[in-house]
Enzyme design. Structure first.
Site, PDB file in Angstrom:
ATOM      1  N   TYR A  81       0.811  -1.231   0.000  1.00 39.33           N
ATOM      2  CA  TYR A  81       0.000   0.000   0.000  1.00 39.33           C
ATOM      3  C   TYR A  81       0.845   1.282   0.000  1.00 39.33           C
ATOM      4  O   TYR A  81       2.050   1.228   0.136  1.00 39.33           O
ATOM      5  CB  TYR A  81      -1.081  -0.027   1.079  1.00 39.33           C
ATOM      6  CG  TYR A  81      -0.749  -0.183   2.542  1.00 39.33           C
ATOM      7  CD1 TYR A  81       0.520  -0.028   3.049  1.00 39.33           C
ATOM      8  CD2 TYR A  81      -1.786  -0.480   3.439  1.00 39.33           C
ATOM      9  CE1 TYR A  81       0.752  -0.152   4.410  1.00 39.33           C
ATOM     10  CE2 TYR A  81      -1.557  -0.610   4.808  1.00 39.33           C
ATOM     11  CZ  TYR A  81      -0.281  -0.438   5.286  1.00 39.33           C
ATOM     12  OH  TYR A  81      -0.048  -0.546   6.616  1.00 39.33           O
ATOM     13  N   GLU A  82       0.177   2.387  -0.217  1.00 39.85           N
ATOM     14  CA  GLU A  82       0.849   3.698  -0.407  1.00 39.85           C
ATOM     15  C   GLU A  82       1.858   3.658  -1.558  1.00 39.85           C
ATOM     16  O   GLU A  82       2.926   4.265  -1.474  1.00 39.85           O
ATOM     17  CB  GLU A  82       1.555   4.154   0.875  1.00 39.85           C
ATOM     18  CG  GLU A  82       0.687   4.272   2.102  1.00 39.85           C
ATOM     19  CD  GLU A  82      -0.430   5.297   1.994  1.00 39.85           C
ATOM     20  OE1 GLU A  82      -0.370   6.147   1.093  1.00 39.85           O
ATOM     21  OE2 GLU A  82      -1.374   5.222   2.792  1.00 39.85           O
ATOM     22  N   GLY A  83       1.501   2.965  -2.620  1.00 39.13           N
ATOM     23  CA  GLY A  83       2.421   2.820  -3.757  1.00 39.13           C
ATOM     24  C   GLY A  83       3.247   1.563  -3.579  1.00 39.13           C
ATOM     25  O   GLY A  83       4.078   1.497  -2.681  1.00 39.13           O
TER      26      GLY A  83
END
Lengths: 592, 592
Positions: free
Chosen positions: A440-442
């Site tokens: 997550y978050e890229g």
């Protein structure tokens, strides 16, 4: 299962000698962050997270958050603990004093976050997203929005979320379809469904402030057409109190490998027909910029999870290994059984865990300090330097720490042997929880591409080359400490490899051999992060050896751990050079 | 989630060109294992495991085996599928024909096992342990025991278990306390509690044959005093049919991270008071020898799980990446979104998965073929050579493949992004299942110690040095294929590192610097296994390039994958040399 204890000695050492807390405290506004005050705050925080938050980690995993008729129900004990968290002011430590914050540097705030995450990663996500939402509103909100939302978000009285992902729009946000229709009164109506919304609802706070990416009707395609909206669960009334319920529905929660206490929601906006009420944050079609305000800080926060998981994994493994008696010492004549912490292979595993916590903590606190300089240094040049550094460091922190977190959680299971595979032992949860962080978050692949295609080319490579030069300048100093001679040699080799790899990548980029460069992006990031961490750890070792109490038990051990990183772990990454420079041809020819 | 398809082309290629199936088929008793027959059998087996066993993997994980009043209840569908498995003869493929077996080489049997494990690892464990029990009874049983047990175990009509571990006796079996009291009729009564008993009970077969390690009253302390007993769930009557129920109680099942369908039992013997009826297998106080008969084969079987998990992880990831459309190709001018299999970083992950399946399969089949030579070669010298090779290869296979299995399951989650973290997708289960394999049948740390302290010193190091020489002799040949030049260079460097590391270790062992040697045991094993696999893969590449259809789609791709292993993955392990030779001082000085 042993309970988390904040490693205060190591934290304070890293703050002082690697992050340079004394210099950070000289920045405008942070004058009361002197090391003694900070030490006191952190000691108290350590007690809080150990006593109040850590005991909820296992129950959070077992019960998970569930979806009831009225919304999400958190596991037993969460509500009470959250209230204590807000009340004691831990949520707001690094927010500006004007927004009810503690006015401390981010360098100190990150330590509080680390403690929360180590004690209970799933629970901590609620506050991480809240802080991201507050940051975005500080940066892009109107004074009125500041007035309504900031106090409540900074203190944690309300929570915040990030609504980005849609089924067809994961890593590629340009594909999102949620739409926002402007009303005559200047508000918007939001329609659409978002997935993977972390802490998309809960029963801990009286309001939930969703920051939602959506597209206005006439917006261009792709990421350029995206705007960001504040969409509160309860629309604040004129007094700023939660008023009417907005048209936001939690459709379902995901069944996940880990972080069970963190409700991962499918959220539907405007399902009832008239749209959910939303307020534009910043300007139309500048949603991606706003998102990166939240995202960059969140990426460092996610990197922190790699450290947090490893710290928890280390503490549990070490305590288990001290207790568990099994086998004689190999090569010993004594028939006496020993605790497994005596076996060399177990010591190797434990020291690996410990060395990575040291290295990741160095990288994270250093990055946080640079972020403080980027925002608060008086000198513009220093700001620019720090800002560029943070730009380069963010993908390193996010990807490298989270990859290591997974590996180290797995290693902790190994230390426990068969007991590690039993859920009641608790280390299996660490592996399950850790596995989301590289995604997550890229995703970490996106981080590697970001490093390669956006950060390495900053100022035509001068930013990265400047970092390499600064790191090289430490080598001479290392040579003057006999204990660090071997570390110095290995760091020198690793720096050569990084320099070589960076030049190779810059050449590919300028020749537009983009596929060849991309093929090596992930191992390039790994090498880069290993080297920067090695440099920081070496700086710490120099500081320990040049201090007046260099022979103290703590300093001696810090240097010993640093040397294990430098002499045993760091050299492994130089073997990455052939694959970094291997190019794309085998990838492209592969039948996949 | 895509369903497992047996990779028959790769299996057959590896059997032919790396395991040398043609030569194995010339061994006494295996004359009907000609490649064409084997291909036909494997095609049929592939269909069976894909259609009958694979669909039960997810339900097995979700429901798990449970403990009812009458014993363990397996998940829906398992009983029916198991009956089909027995009926169709897959259980007995590699057992001797005199015991109702198929009389095929182990080299072929291992492929059947691989298919079972790839389709459903948790389910496969039941049959792996049954085969281990049969092996132990073949080797050490009396003719009467052969008559009673072997037909039933070889066919899978009855199942077998290994009862080793006790709470205080995990890796150190010398500490076990279960006791066996000899009766006047020559039978024994068994008293004690065993833990972590895989498939310790089930509802699939009419009897369960426990092989139990226990101590006779006057036995010496430690492993020398251990004997092995056959303890059937139902004591066979004079006809050999299951008779009276023995005093064996399943106390509880463990809650595990993975392999939920596999019941991991706490088993109590003699709880009712008069002891469970047991029959000595082999001689008193020779239990450890018997155990290693089961264990060595089981270790290879567990190594197979590393391959199986990786194969499943690869197939699922590849199919997902072909379907999932996300993002434009970086550096492309086209606005068109592409399947993620087009992105270089995704290709890197997929090719890594694929290359490791190729390398592990090579190592496993080669080891199986050597085991066939060890047991069946006409020439005693060839037998001895093969036996020594298998001794060295077994810890490599067990530890290296299972470590990679965990890493590759984790990588498969990464390919899936957020979807990988959702349990319904199925790859998260692979990670959870994979994580037991580095632990059971001797932790990977134990494997490394075994390699270092027992296998490396075989014939004063001549066995290992002979392997290194044989591997070096391939280098010249690689140089004559331009495609393999770089692979040859990298393999040469890796061989130098292995040779250097082996010499260093032998010197430490002969100097009794045992701690220094043990400190590097785990990375030494990793380097060793990577190099042997590299050598085998290189042999495969040479075979592909020198075949008449060298330019076929399959052969071209096999060589491409081999090159990725040799040029990208193998070089990473040479970075292990500093830690292999780093010695124990930092480990010993560490405060842990």
């Amino acid at each position: 299962m042993s309970r988390y204890q904040a490693p205060l000695e190591d934290i304070n050492f890293t703050l002082t000698h690697i992050a340079g807390l004394e210099d950070v405290a000289k920045l405008n506004g942070f004058q009361h962050a002197d090391p003694t005050t900070v030490e006191g705050i952190l000691e108290e925080a350590g007690r809080f997270f150990s006593e109040v938050i850590a005991p909820l980690n296992r129950v959070g995993d077992k019960q998970g958050s569930t979806l009831g008729d009225g919304g999400v129900v958190t596991p037993d004990g969460f509500k009470d603990a959250y209230a204590k968290y807000v009340e004691s002011g831990w949520a707001s430590v690094h927010f500006p004093e004007e927004w009810s914050g503690g006015g401390l540097p981010y360098t100190v705030g990150i330590v509080i976050q680390e403690m929360f995450k180590t004690a209970n990663m799933a629970f901590s996500l609620c506050t991480m997203l809240t802080q991201g939402a507050a940051d975005a509103i500080i940066e892009h909100g109107t004074p009125e929005q500041h007035g309504i939302y900031l106090d409540k978000l900074a203190t944690g009285e309300w929570s915040g979320t990030m609504n980005l992902t849609e089924p067809q729009a994961g890593s590629d946000l340009g594909a999102l379809r949620t739409r926002a229709e402007r009303q005559d009164d200047g508000t918007y109506r939001i329609y659409g469904t978002k997935i993977f919304i972390t802490w998309g609802d809960q029963d801990l706070t009286e309001n939930v402030i969703h920051l939602v990416l959506a597209r206005t009707p006439d917006a261009p395609a792709g990421t350029r057409g995206i705007s960001m909206f504040i969409v509160p669960k309860f629309v604040p009334d004129t007094e700023g109190n939660p008023g009417e319920r907005n048209d936001i529905k939690i459709v379902s929660l995901e069944h996940k490998l880990g972080i069970h206490a963190s409700p991962t929601c499918v959220v539907s906006f405007g399902d009832a027909g008239e749209g959910a009420v939303g307020y534009l944050l910043g300007e139309e079609q500048k949603g991606m910029r706003n998102m990166f305000t939240m995202m960059n800080i969140a990426r460092i926060g996610v990197g922190l999870e790699g450290l947090a998981i490893t710290e928890a994994a280390y503490q549990q493994s070490r305590d288990f290994a001290r207790d568990r008696v099994q086998g004689r010492k190999t090569g010993s004549d004594s028939a006496e059984e020993v605790a497994i912490v005596e076996h060399q292979d177990v010591r190797r595993m434990l020291l690996t865990l410990k060395a990575y916590t040291q290295a990741m903590r160095a990288l994270l606190y250093y990055t946080a300090a640079e972020a403080d300089f980027a925002n608060h240094a008086a000198d513009q040049e220093r700001r620019k330097l720090a800002d560029d550094r943070v730009a380069v460091l963010t993908p390193l922190v996010k990807a490298w720490c989270t990859d290591i977190g997974v590996d180290m959680a797995s290693l902790a299971i190994q230390v426990h042997g068969g007991m590690g595979y039993i859920e009641e032992t608790g280390v299996a949860q660490l592996l399950r929880d850790s596995r989301i962080a590289p995604i997550y978050e890229g995703t970490n692949g996106i981080q590697a591409i970001d490093l390669l295609t956006r950060k390495l080319p900053l100022e035509d490579g001068v930013v990265v080359k400047g970092m390499i030069s600064e790191m090289e300048s430490l080598l001479g100093e290392l040579g003057s400490y006999p204990e660090l001679e071997k570390f110095g040699t290995e760091l020198g080799s690793a720096l050569n490899a990084l320099s070589d790899a960076s030049d190779w990548m810059l050449t590919r980029l300028s020749n537009k051999d983009i596929d060849d460069a991309l093929a090596g992006a992930t191992p390039y990031l790994e090498l880069f992060a290993s080297v920067v961490s090695g440099w920081l750890v070496a700086r710490g070792a120099v500081a320990a050896l040049s201090s007046t109490d260099r022979d103290s038990r703590f300093n001696t051990d810090w240097v010993n751990t640093a040397r294990f990183y430098g002499e045993h772990l760091l050299p492994q990454t130089t073997g990455l050079l052939p694959t970094i420079k291997g190019g794309a041809s085998l990838l492209q020819n592969a039948i996949l």
